[in-house]
Design a protein around this motif. Sequence first.
Motif, PDB file in Angstrom:
ATOM      1  N   TYR A   5      23.138  82.041  59.265  1.00 47.93           N
ATOM      2  CA  TYR A   5      21.479  83.002  60.455  1.00 47.93           C
ATOM      3  C   TYR A   5      21.014  83.897  59.556  1.00 47.93           C
ATOM      4  O   TYR A   5      19.942  83.881  59.436  1.00 47.93           O
ATOM      5  CB  TYR A   5      22.019  82.522  61.493  1.00 47.93           C
ATOM      6  CG  TYR A   5      22.210  81.498  62.417  1.00 47.93           C
ATOM      7  CD1 TYR A   5      22.413  80.079  62.035  1.00 47.93           C
ATOM      8  CD2 TYR A   5      23.113  81.230  63.461  1.00 47.93           C
ATOM      9  CE1 TYR A   5      22.576  78.846  62.294  1.00 47.93           C
ATOM     10  CE2 TYR A   5      23.502  80.018  63.496  1.00 47.93           C
ATOM     11  CZ  TYR A   5      23.314  78.893  63.143  1.00 47.93           C
ATOM     12  OH  TYR A   5      24.020  77.678  64.184  1.00 47.93           O
ATOM     13  N   TRP A   6      21.375  84.922  59.591  1.00 44.69           N
ATOM     14  CA  TRP A   6      21.142  86.132  59.620  1.00 44.69           C
ATOM     15  C   TRP A   6      20.250  86.205  57.994  1.00 44.69           C
ATOM     16  O   TRP A   6      19.401  86.855  57.693  1.00 44.69           O
ATOM     17  CB  TRP A   6      22.269  87.487  59.871  1.00 44.69           C
ATOM     18  CG  TRP A   6      22.387  87.911  61.215  1.00 44.69           C
ATOM     19  CD1 TRP A   6      23.346  87.860  62.034  1.00 44.69           C
ATOM     20  CD2 TRP A   6      21.398  89.110  61.070  1.00 44.69           C
ATOM     21  NE1 TRP A   6      22.976  88.444  63.432  1.00 44.69           N
ATOM     22  CE2 TRP A   6      21.638  89.033  62.779  1.00 44.69           C
ATOM     23  CE3 TRP A   6      19.681  88.680  60.946  1.00 44.69           C
ATOM     24  CZ2 TRP A   6      20.816  89.855  64.007  1.00 44.69           C
ATOM     25  CZ3 TRP A   6      19.548  89.686  62.214  1.00 44.69           C
ATOM     26  CH2 TRP A   6      19.670  90.332  62.956  1.00 44.69           C
ATOM     27  N   ILE A   7      20.869  85.604  57.313  1.00 38.36           N
ATOM     28  CA  ILE A   7      20.559  85.422  55.810  1.00 38.36           C
ATOM     29  C   ILE A   7      19.615  84.513  55.593  1.00 38.36           C
ATOM     30  O   ILE A   7      18.891  84.852  54.996  1.00 38.36           O
ATOM     31  CB  ILE A   7      22.645  84.613  54.887  1.00 38.36           C
ATOM     32  CG1 ILE A   7      23.537  85.999  54.691  1.00 38.36           C
ATOM     33  CG2 ILE A   7      21.961  84.351  53.607  1.00 38.36           C
ATOM     34  CD1 ILE A   7      24.597  84.874  54.322  1.00 38.36           C
ATOM     35  N   VAL A  13      12.390  86.496  55.211  1.00 36.77           N
ATOM     36  CA  VAL A  13      11.779  88.313  55.619  1.00 36.77           C
ATOM     37  C   VAL A  13      11.457  88.326  54.562  1.00 36.77           C
ATOM     38  O   VAL A  13      10.518  88.972  53.600  1.00 36.77           O
ATOM     39  CB  VAL A  13      12.408  88.601  56.860  1.00 36.77           C
ATOM     40  CG1 VAL A  13      11.867  90.329  56.495  1.00 36.77           C
ATOM     41  CG2 VAL A  13      12.102  87.922  58.055  1.00 36.77           C
ATOM     42  N   LEU A  14      12.306  88.407  53.951  1.00 38.15           N
ATOM     43  CA  LEU A  14      12.268  89.048  52.447  1.00 38.15           C
ATOM     44  C   LEU A  14      10.829  88.663  51.418  1.00 38.15           C
ATOM     45  O   LEU A  14      10.495  88.857  50.517  1.00 38.15           O
ATOM     46  CB  LEU A  14      14.041  89.916  51.717  1.00 38.15           C
ATOM     47  CG  LEU A  14      13.997  90.807  51.903  1.00 38.15           C
ATOM     48  CD1 LEU A  14      15.931  90.551  51.339  1.00 38.15           C
ATOM     49  CD2 LEU A  14      13.577  91.847  51.653  1.00 38.15           C
ATOM     50  N   PHE A  15      11.362  87.016  51.272  1.00 37.64           N
ATOM     51  CA  PHE A  15       9.949  86.528  49.838  1.00 37.64           C
ATOM     52  C   PHE A  15       9.186  86.812  50.626  1.00 37.64           C
ATOM     53  O   PHE A  15       7.957  86.945  50.273  1.00 37.64           O
ATOM     54  CB  PHE A  15      10.651  85.495  50.528  1.00 37.64           C
ATOM     55  CG  PHE A  15       9.898  83.818  49.866  1.00 37.64           C
ATOM     56  CD1 PHE A  15       9.768  83.437  48.881  1.00 37.64           C
ATOM     57  CD2 PHE A  15       9.035  82.872  50.252  1.00 37.64           C
ATOM     58  CE1 PHE A  15       8.950  82.540  48.161  1.00 37.64           C
ATOM     59  CE2 PHE A  15       8.201  82.415  49.527  1.00 37.64           C
ATOM     60  CZ  PHE A  15       7.934  82.106  48.607  1.00 37.64           C
ATOM     61  N   ALA A  16       8.546  86.642  52.780  1.00 37.32           N
ATOM     62  CA  ALA A  16       7.681  86.699  52.637  1.00 37.32           C
ATOM     63  C   ALA A  16       6.965  88.046  52.693  1.00 37.32           C
ATOM     64  O   ALA A  16       5.715  88.822  51.631  1.00 37.32           O
ATOM     65  CB  ALA A  16       7.229  86.768  53.921  1.00 37.32           C
ATOM     66  N   LEU A  21       3.289  91.319  48.671  1.00 33.42           N
ATOM     67  CA  LEU A  21       3.145  92.577  47.611  1.00 33.42           C
ATOM     68  C   LEU A  21       2.905  91.459  46.717  1.00 33.42           C
ATOM     69  O   LEU A  21       1.974  92.204  45.426  1.00 33.42           O
ATOM     70  CB  LEU A  21       3.708  93.157  47.848  1.00 33.42           C
ATOM     71  CG  LEU A  21       4.649  94.133  48.979  1.00 33.42           C
ATOM     72  CD1 LEU A  21       5.456  94.587  48.777  1.00 33.42           C
ATOM     73  CD2 LEU A  21       3.309  95.118  49.302  1.00 33.42           C
ATOM     74  N   PHE A  22       3.499  91.229  46.204  1.00 37.14           N
ATOM     75  CA  PHE A  22       3.182  90.435  44.851  1.00 37.14           C
ATOM     76  C   PHE A  22       2.812  88.778  44.532  1.00 37.14           C
ATOM     77  O   PHE A  22       3.709  88.032  43.373  1.00 37.14           O
ATOM     78  CB  PHE A  22       4.621  90.474  43.808  1.00 37.14           C
ATOM     79  CG  PHE A  22       5.437  91.876  43.877  1.00 37.14           C
ATOM     80  CD1 PHE A  22       4.197  92.971  43.090  1.00 37.14           C
ATOM     81  CD2 PHE A  22       6.269  92.025  44.136  1.00 37.14           C
ATOM     82  CE1 PHE A  22       5.116  94.129  42.991  1.00 37.14           C
ATOM     83  CE2 PHE A  22       6.777  93.705  44.275  1.00 37.14           C
ATOM     84  CZ  PHE A  22       5.739  94.860  44.080  1.00 37.14           C
ATOM     85  N   VAL A  49       6.283  77.884  50.238  1.00 34.76           N
ATOM     86  CA  VAL A  49       6.286  78.302  51.910  1.00 34.76           C
ATOM     87  C   VAL A  49       6.048  77.856  53.032  1.00 34.76           C
ATOM     88  O   VAL A  49       7.537  78.193  53.824  1.00 34.76           O
ATOM     89  CB  VAL A  49       4.785  78.897  51.660  1.00 34.76           C
ATOM     90  CG1 VAL A  49       3.944  79.526  52.886  1.00 34.76           C
ATOM     91  CG2 VAL A  49       3.486  79.585  50.665  1.00 34.76           C
ATOM     92  N   SER A  50       6.291  76.264  52.660  1.00 37.73           N
ATOM     93  CA  SER A  50       6.996  75.724  53.732  1.00 37.73           C
ATOM     94  C   SER A  50       8.330  75.406  54.010  1.00 37.73           C
ATOM     95  O   SER A  50       8.797  75.896  54.968  1.00 37.73           O
ATOM     96  CB  SER A  50       6.367  74.293  53.489  1.00 37.73           C
ATOM     97  OG  SER A  50       5.033  74.109  54.002  1.00 37.73           O
ATOM     98  N   LEU A  51       8.723  75.751  53.070  1.00 37.70           N
ATOM     99  CA  LEU A  51      10.303  75.686  52.841  1.00 37.70           C
ATOM    100  C   LEU A  51      10.678  76.842  53.387  1.00 37.70           C
ATOM    101  O   LEU A  51      11.777  76.690  54.090  1.00 37.70           O
ATOM    102  CB  LEU A  51      10.792  75.737  51.322  1.00 37.70           C
ATOM    103  CG  LEU A  51      10.803  73.752  50.631  1.00 37.70           C
ATOM    104  CD1 LEU A  51      10.853  73.366  48.872  1.00 37.70           C
ATOM    105  CD2 LEU A  51      10.717  72.796  51.916  1.00 37.70           C
ATOM    106  N   VAL A  52      10.508  78.000  52.769  1.00 44.55           N
ATOM    107  CA  VAL A  52      10.907  79.814  52.762  1.00 44.55           C
ATOM    108  C   VAL A  52      11.005  78.972  54.745  1.00 44.55           C
ATOM    109  O   VAL A  52      11.383  80.099  54.991  1.00 44.55           O
ATOM    110  CB  VAL A  52      10.467  80.290  52.183  1.00 44.55           C
ATOM    111  CG1 VAL A  52      10.708  81.563  52.660  1.00 44.55           C
ATOM    112  CG2 VAL A  52      10.742  80.132  50.558  1.00 44.55           C
ATOM    113  N   GLY A  53       9.550  79.040  54.714  1.00 50.21           N
ATOM    114  CA  GLY A  53       9.690  78.654  56.603  1.00 50.21           C
ATOM    115  C   GLY A  53      10.263  78.885  57.436  1.00 50.21           C
ATOM    116  O   GLY A  53      10.823  78.442  58.140  1.00 50.21           O
ATOM    117  N   GLY A  54      10.639  77.486  57.114  1.00 46.02           N
ATOM    118  CA  GLY A  54      11.421  76.272  57.439  1.00 46.02           C
ATOM    119  C   GLY A  54      13.293  76.877  57.259  1.00 46.02           C
ATOM    120  O   GLY A  54      13.466  76.973  58.903  1.00 46.02           O
TER     121      GLY A  54
END
Length: 179
Positions: A5-7, A13-16, A21-22, A49-54
């Motif tokens: 869960y932490w990973i 958050v890092l992806f966001a 920034l880039f 964006v949707s996948l990483v949000g999930g």
Amino acid sequence: MVTLYWICLITGVLFALVTLLFGELIGHLFGAAFDGAAGAHALPVLQPVSLVGGITAFGACGLLLTRYTVWPAFPVALLSLFGALALSVAFAFLYVRPMQRSENSTGFSIRELTGAVGEITVPIPAAGGCGEIVLKVGAARTNQIAASFDGAPIPEGAKAVVVDVREGVLYVSPLGDEL
């Protein structure tokens, strides 16, 4: 399970942050890969964006349910998965899809104007002379230098089609029985 869960949460958050920034640079580098994929725009849930949000929502839901409930690992993981799917689908349809539809640029290449129909605002004299044409480009209008493709004069107010573009000048022909 808490580590997973932490990973997921930290990765999201890092992806966001990296996207914030880039994002423009990443979009140019990998845009062709996502645009060329079959059905990439048909299902907004499959947008990165949707996948990483999930994935982020899965991590967040898992951490919250683990911390604030006494349920065993399997129901927490299952509820986290359903929560992630629900948030990902909601995000895709409430944010990603409307943003894709709203993208509108006023930038264009003069080569894109070939075949466009416009209205002559400054009359084009006989061969060798230049006038002006107004064309609609997206939601905006642009005035461009125009010359007659056939060498015939074209009066003000006539509808004309862009036949060729050479050295920044649009070569146009009158549309229909305008002469």
